[in-house]
Design a protein around this motif. Structure first.
Motif, PDB file in Angstrom:
ATOM      1  N   ALA A  86      -3.351  -0.705   7.753  1.00 16.01           N
ATOM      2  CA  ALA A  86      -2.554  -1.692   7.024  1.00 16.01           C
ATOM      3  C   ALA A  86      -1.559  -1.037   6.080  1.00 16.01           C
ATOM      4  CB  ALA A  86      -3.462  -2.630   6.243  1.00 16.01           C
ATOM      5  N   ASP A  87      -0.416  -1.699   5.929  1.00 13.73           N
ATOM      6  CA  ASP A  87       0.592  -1.310   4.947  1.00 13.73           C
ATOM      7  C   ASP A  87       0.765  -2.372   3.874  1.00 13.73           C
ATOM      8  OD1 ASP A  87       1.699   1.108   6.449  1.00 13.73           O
ATOM      9  OD2 ASP A  87       1.997  -0.487   7.939  1.00 13.73           O
ATOM     10  N   ILE A 133      -3.925   1.147  -6.425  1.00 15.07           N
ATOM     11  CA  ILE A 133      -2.618   1.803  -6.379  1.00 15.07           C
ATOM     12  C   ILE A 133      -1.801   1.398  -7.596  1.00 15.07           C
ATOM     13  CG2 ILE A 133      -0.495   2.094  -5.035  1.00 15.07           C
ATOM     14  CD1 ILE A 133      -2.110   1.418  -2.540  1.00 15.07           C
ATOM     15  N   VAL A 135      -8.901  -1.984  -0.343  1.00 15.89           N
ATOM     16  CA  VAL A 135      -7.535  -1.528  -0.095  1.00 15.89           C
ATOM     17  C   VAL A 135      -7.552  -0.181   0.630  1.00 15.89           C
ATOM     18  CG1 VAL A 135      -5.424  -0.708  -1.222  1.00 15.89           C
ATOM     19  CG2 VAL A 135      -6.496  -2.839  -1.973  1.00 15.89           C
ATOM     20  N   ARG A 136      -8.432   0.721   0.214  1.00 18.00           N
ATOM     21  CA  ARG A 136      -8.549   2.006   0.910  1.00 18.00           C
ATOM     22  C   ARG A 136      -8.985   1.792   2.355  1.00 18.00           C
ATOM     23  NH1 ARG A 136     -11.073   3.478  -3.970  1.00 18.00           N
ATOM     24  NH2 ARG A 136     -13.141   3.479  -2.971  1.00 18.00           N
ATOM     25  N   LEU A 143       0.810  -1.210   0.000  1.00 14.05           N
ATOM     26  CA  LEU A 143       0.000   0.000   0.000  1.00 14.05           C
ATOM     27  C   LEU A 143       0.847   1.266   0.000  1.00 14.05           C
ATOM     28  CD1 LEU A 143      -1.958  -2.277   0.874  1.00 14.05           C
ATOM     29  CD2 LEU A 143      -3.109  -0.619   2.337  1.00 14.05           C
ATOM     30  N   ASN A 144       2.144   1.090   0.152  1.00 14.65           N
ATOM     31  CA  ASN A 144       3.091   2.204   0.124  1.00 14.65           C
ATOM     32  C   ASN A 144       3.725   2.252  -1.257  1.00 14.65           C
ATOM     33  OD1 ASN A 144       5.371   3.885   0.372  1.00 14.65           O
ATOM     34  ND2 ASN A 144       5.709   3.313   2.506  1.00 14.65           N
ATOM     35  N   GLU A 145       3.510   3.331  -1.982  1.00 17.15           N
ATOM     36  CA  GLU A 145       4.009   3.418  -3.356  1.00 17.15           C
ATOM     37  C   GLU A 145       5.532   3.409  -3.430  1.00 17.15           C
ATOM     38  OE1 GLU A 145       2.209   6.407  -5.808  1.00 17.15           O
ATOM     39  OE2 GLU A 145       0.256   6.191  -4.839  1.00 17.15           O
ATOM     40  N   ALA A 150      -8.450  -0.932   4.180  1.00 19.78           N
ATOM     41  CA  ALA A 150      -7.330  -1.518   4.916  1.00 19.78           C
ATOM     42  C   ALA A 150      -6.318  -0.437   5.301  1.00 19.78           C
ATOM     43  CB  ALA A 150      -6.669  -2.607   4.077  1.00 19.78           C
ATOM     44  N   LYS A 151      -6.062   0.463   4.372  1.00 15.79           N
ATOM     45  CA  LYS A 151      -5.107   1.540   4.664  1.00 15.79           C
ATOM     46  C   LYS A 151      -5.642   2.452   5.752  1.00 15.79           C
ATOM     47  CE  LYS A 151      -2.049   4.771   2.277  1.00 15.79           C
ATOM     48  NZ  LYS A 151      -1.636   5.319   0.957  1.00 15.79           N
ATOM     49  N   THR A 152      -6.926   2.720   5.720  1.00 16.94           N
ATOM     50  CA  THR A 152      -7.540   3.597   6.718  1.00 16.94           C
ATOM     51  C   THR A 152      -7.437   3.017   8.119  1.00 16.94           C
ATOM     52  OG1 THR A 152      -9.110   4.502   5.099  1.00 16.94           O
ATOM     53  CG2 THR A 152      -9.710   4.698   7.422  1.00 16.94           C
ATOM     54  N   GLY A 174       5.947  -2.889   8.578  1.00 15.87           N
ATOM     55  CA  GLY A 174       4.581  -2.447   8.393  1.00 15.87           C
ATOM     56  C   GLY A 174       3.594  -3.441   8.950  1.00 15.87           C
TER      57      GLY A 174
END
Length: 269
Positions: free
Chosen positions: A203-204, A237, A195-196, A125-127, A198-200, A179
């Protein structure tokens, strides 16, 4: 079947006994579960003295995923330590139940292993974490709505992923980042909205394994080390559609480098 035959810990003990009988090794020290991209590490740990077909050991099955091997290996390191390499991971989405998912972990504990090393290929999730990046797991989100623990079995997961072992890993490679890993059920990939979400919630990394196994390992009294290989950017992403071929290709490309890294880390565990 009797209650004893249904008991997953009895089955794990039977599997550990079968491994000991077929290898001649009474006790192993560390267990490795090798996910997508990590398979070459076993060859770098030491001498493989025995390679057993997993489906010949009680409770194990042939792997259902391309890229996973179907053997259980006993490896002796140059210092004489014994490593149990579990190449036949059962995933939650196979429909065999949570007991089957964590059977390998419980077998490793019954075989004497005090440390469990969990690896996986996952979505990032990290670009900044491009495909091929190894990331230490510091914590997890279990989004399967299931647990390997049954009944009134209360286990503290505060420090589930060992900080001590993460620090040892950074002695090998100080650039390693860490992460939070979120386990979804699969086998479909996550939607961009998931995915959004999970990030919220923190999650990484997202994937389809590891969390349930880690919980079972803690219950069994094992020290847990987790490391992920980012094989692709997660849905929404990534600029391209997700595919299992992409996961395999990224794992193969990174394989020699990350396998050497993992072997060096396990040598210090």
């Amino acid at each position: 079947m009797s209650e004893r035959e249904h008991d997953p810990f009895v089955l794990a003990a039977e599997a550990a006994s079968a491994i000991a009988e077929q290898t001649g090794v009474d006790r192993h020290d560390t267990a490795l579960v090798l996910g997508s991209g990590w398979g070459e590490a076993a060859d770098l740990l030491g001498e493989t003295t025995h390679a057993l077909p997993a489906d010949g050991i009680p409770g194990f099955h042939a792997p259902a995923v391309v890229g996973h091997v179907g053997t259980i290996r006993s490896v002796v390191t140059p210092t004489g330590r014994r490593i149990l390499v579990l190449g036949a991971r059962t995933h939650f989405y196979e429909g065999r139940g949570v007991r089957a998912v964590v059977h390998g972990v419980r077998t490793a504990a019954a075989a004497g292993c005090g440390t469990l090393v969990l690896t996986n290929g996952c979505g990032g999730l990290n670009e900044d974490w491009t495909p091929g990046t190894p990331v230490l797991i510091s914590d997890h989100l279990n989004l399967t709505a299931a647990s390997p623990l049954e009944g009134a079995t209360f286990v503290d997961l505060t420090d589930l992923y060992s900080r001590r072992l993460r620090d040892l890993a950074r002695e090998v490679d100080p650039s390693l980042e860490e992460g939070v890993y979120a386990q979804f059920t699969g086998p479909h990939y996550e939607t961009p909205a998931e995915v959004r979400y999970a990030k919220t919630i923190g999650a990484d990394l997202v994937g389809m394994s590891t969390a349930l196994e880690a919980i079972a390992a803690r219950h069994a009294g094992m020290e847990v080390f987790g490391i992920s290989l980012v094989t692709n950017l997660a849905a929404g992403i990534s600029p391209v559609p997700l595919s299992h071929d992409e996961v395999i290709d990224a794992g193969q490309a990174a394989g020699p480098r990350i396998s050497r890294l993992l072997a060096d880390i396990v040598d210090r565990v």
